[in-house]
Design a protein around this motif. Structure first.
Motif, short mmCIF file in Angstrom:
data_model
loop_
_atom_site.label_atom_id
_atom_site.label_comp_id
_atom_site.label_asym_id
_atom_site.label_seq_id
_atom_site.Cartn_x
_atom_site.Cartn_y
_atom_site.Cartn_z
N ALA A 203 0.83 -1.21 0.00
CA ALA A 203 0.00 0.00 0.00
C ALA A 203 0.86 1.25 0.00
CB ALA A 203 -0.94 -0.01 1.20
N TYR A 204 0.48 2.21 -0.82
CA TYR A 204 1.09 3.53 -0.99
C TYR A 204 2.36 3.52 -1.85
CZ TYR A 204 -2.06 4.51 2.89
OH TYR A 204 -3.17 4.59 3.69
N SER A 205 2.91 2.35 -2.18
CA SER A 205 4.13 2.35 -2.98
C SER A 205 3.80 2.42 -4.46
CB SER A 205 4.98 1.11 -2.68
OG SER A 205 4.38 -0.05 -3.25
N GLY A 206 4.77 2.90 -5.24
CA GLY A 206 4.56 3.02 -6.66
C GLY A 206 5.85 3.26 -7.41
N THR A 207 5.74 3.28 -8.72
CA THR A 207 6.86 3.60 -9.60
C THR A 207 6.70 5.04 -10.07
OG1 THR A 207 7.13 1.33 -10.35
CG2 THR A 207 7.99 3.05 -11.79
N TYR A 208 7.71 5.86 -9.85
CA TYR A 208 7.69 7.29 -10.18
C TYR A 208 8.60 7.55 -11.38
CZ TYR A 208 5.73 8.02 -5.47
OH TYR A 208 4.94 7.98 -4.33
N ALA A 209 8.05 8.19 -12.40
CA ALA A 209 8.84 8.63 -13.54
C ALA A 209 8.80 10.15 -13.60
CB ALA A 209 8.30 8.05 -14.84
#
Length: 294
Positions: free
Chosen positions: A48-54
């Motif tokens: 939860a809350y994690s993601g891949t940022y570009a």
């Protein structure tokens, strides 16, 4: 020598300061990005809350960013190179897109660029974006005089609030009543209990309304999921539960509140204006049908 074209990169641990320097001046439309990054960092663990940022970089730093999160939502804050950062985030995350959210003009560009079909869309709503300095909060009389009281939610509330969360999703987001929705709704409420991010309003000891912070950082909180059962509406309950949560935030030295609501939801707009919120722009949310990828 200035860069002729921004460079697109996947952000990594250590890039947090650069990302915050870009997002904080745009805080009203960047709360999901800021809150999730501070909660989970820049490593995509699938939790939860994690993601891949570009991000797009020019010689001054970041000029645009998109993050593809654990739940499939693609969140935008990219005045420059919005299509490029979105494609980079989705390619790196390797997960289907479950929805788009961000400033209205950017969401429209990405929706067209990715070729999202109308048949794949569950919800496409233009939202009005509001902000409030908590020092300027106007507290409803029914709350200030003790006719109702607000409190943070507890484990004993999970069953009832799961029912309310399901009803909220069906009513406001066009969801279908199915087991997956109940599972997801319960997980959301349990997470709000654990993180102390949910509030109920009680009248004579009975819950009558609910809201949560769907993003929270030390500078600001973002209101979300405001719900009153139909039979208890038009009594000021929604306004009072929002105020109760913001009074708690103010006691914790938070200075600003942010929220968005549908352009057609005039009742909610009147309620938020009565609390002191002011309109600052347009936001957009697009949700896709489950298991749809583009």
């Amino acid at each position: 020598m200035p860069m002729s074209k921004p460079v697109i990169s996947i952000l990594k641990p250590g890039d947090e300061a650069a990302l915050e320097a870009f997002l904080l001046p745009r805080i009203a439309s960047s709360m999901f990005l800021l809150g999730n990054m501070r909660a989970s960092g820049l490593e995509d663990t699938g939790e939860a809350y994690s993601g891949t940022y570009a991000a797009a970089f020019d010689d001054q730093g970041i000029v645009g960013v998109a993050a593809h999160y654990w739940n499939g939502i693609l969140v935008l804050q990219a005045p420059a190179d919005v299509e490029a950062v979105c494609r980079a985030a989705v390619k790196a995350s390797r997960r289907p897109i479950a929805g788009l959210t961000g400033p209205n003009d950017q969401v429209e560009v990405v929706k067209q660029a990715l070729g999202i079909l109308a048949s794949a869309i569950q919800l496409d709503e233009l939202e009005k974006l509001y902000t409030l300095r908590l020092a300027d909060l106007l507290v409803p009389t029914i709350l200030s005089t003790g006719q109702v009281r607000g409190r943070r939610i507890e484990p004993k509330d999970v069953d009832l609030l799961t029912e309310w969360r399901v009803a909220y999703s069906i009513e406001t987001q066009g969801e279908n009543d199915r087991p997956e929705l109940w599972q997801r709704s319960r997980a959301s409420i349990e997470r709000a209990v654990q993180e102390c991010r949910g509030w109920v309003l009680e009248r004579s000891g009975e819950p009558v309304a609910y809201n949560a912070f769907n993003a929270a950082i030390r500078e600001a909180v973002q209101i979300g999921g405001v719900y009153t059962p139909p039979q208890l509406r038009r009594r000021g309950h929604a306004r009072a539960v929002v105020a109760a949560s913001l009074l708690d935030a103010q006691r914790e030295d938070v200075e600003q509140a942010i929220l968005f609501t549908g352009v057609g939801n005039t009742a909610a707009q009147r309620a938020y204006a009565a609390l002191g919120f002011r309109y600052v722009g347009e936001y957009r949310m697009v949700l896709l049908e489950p298991l749809q990828a583009v």
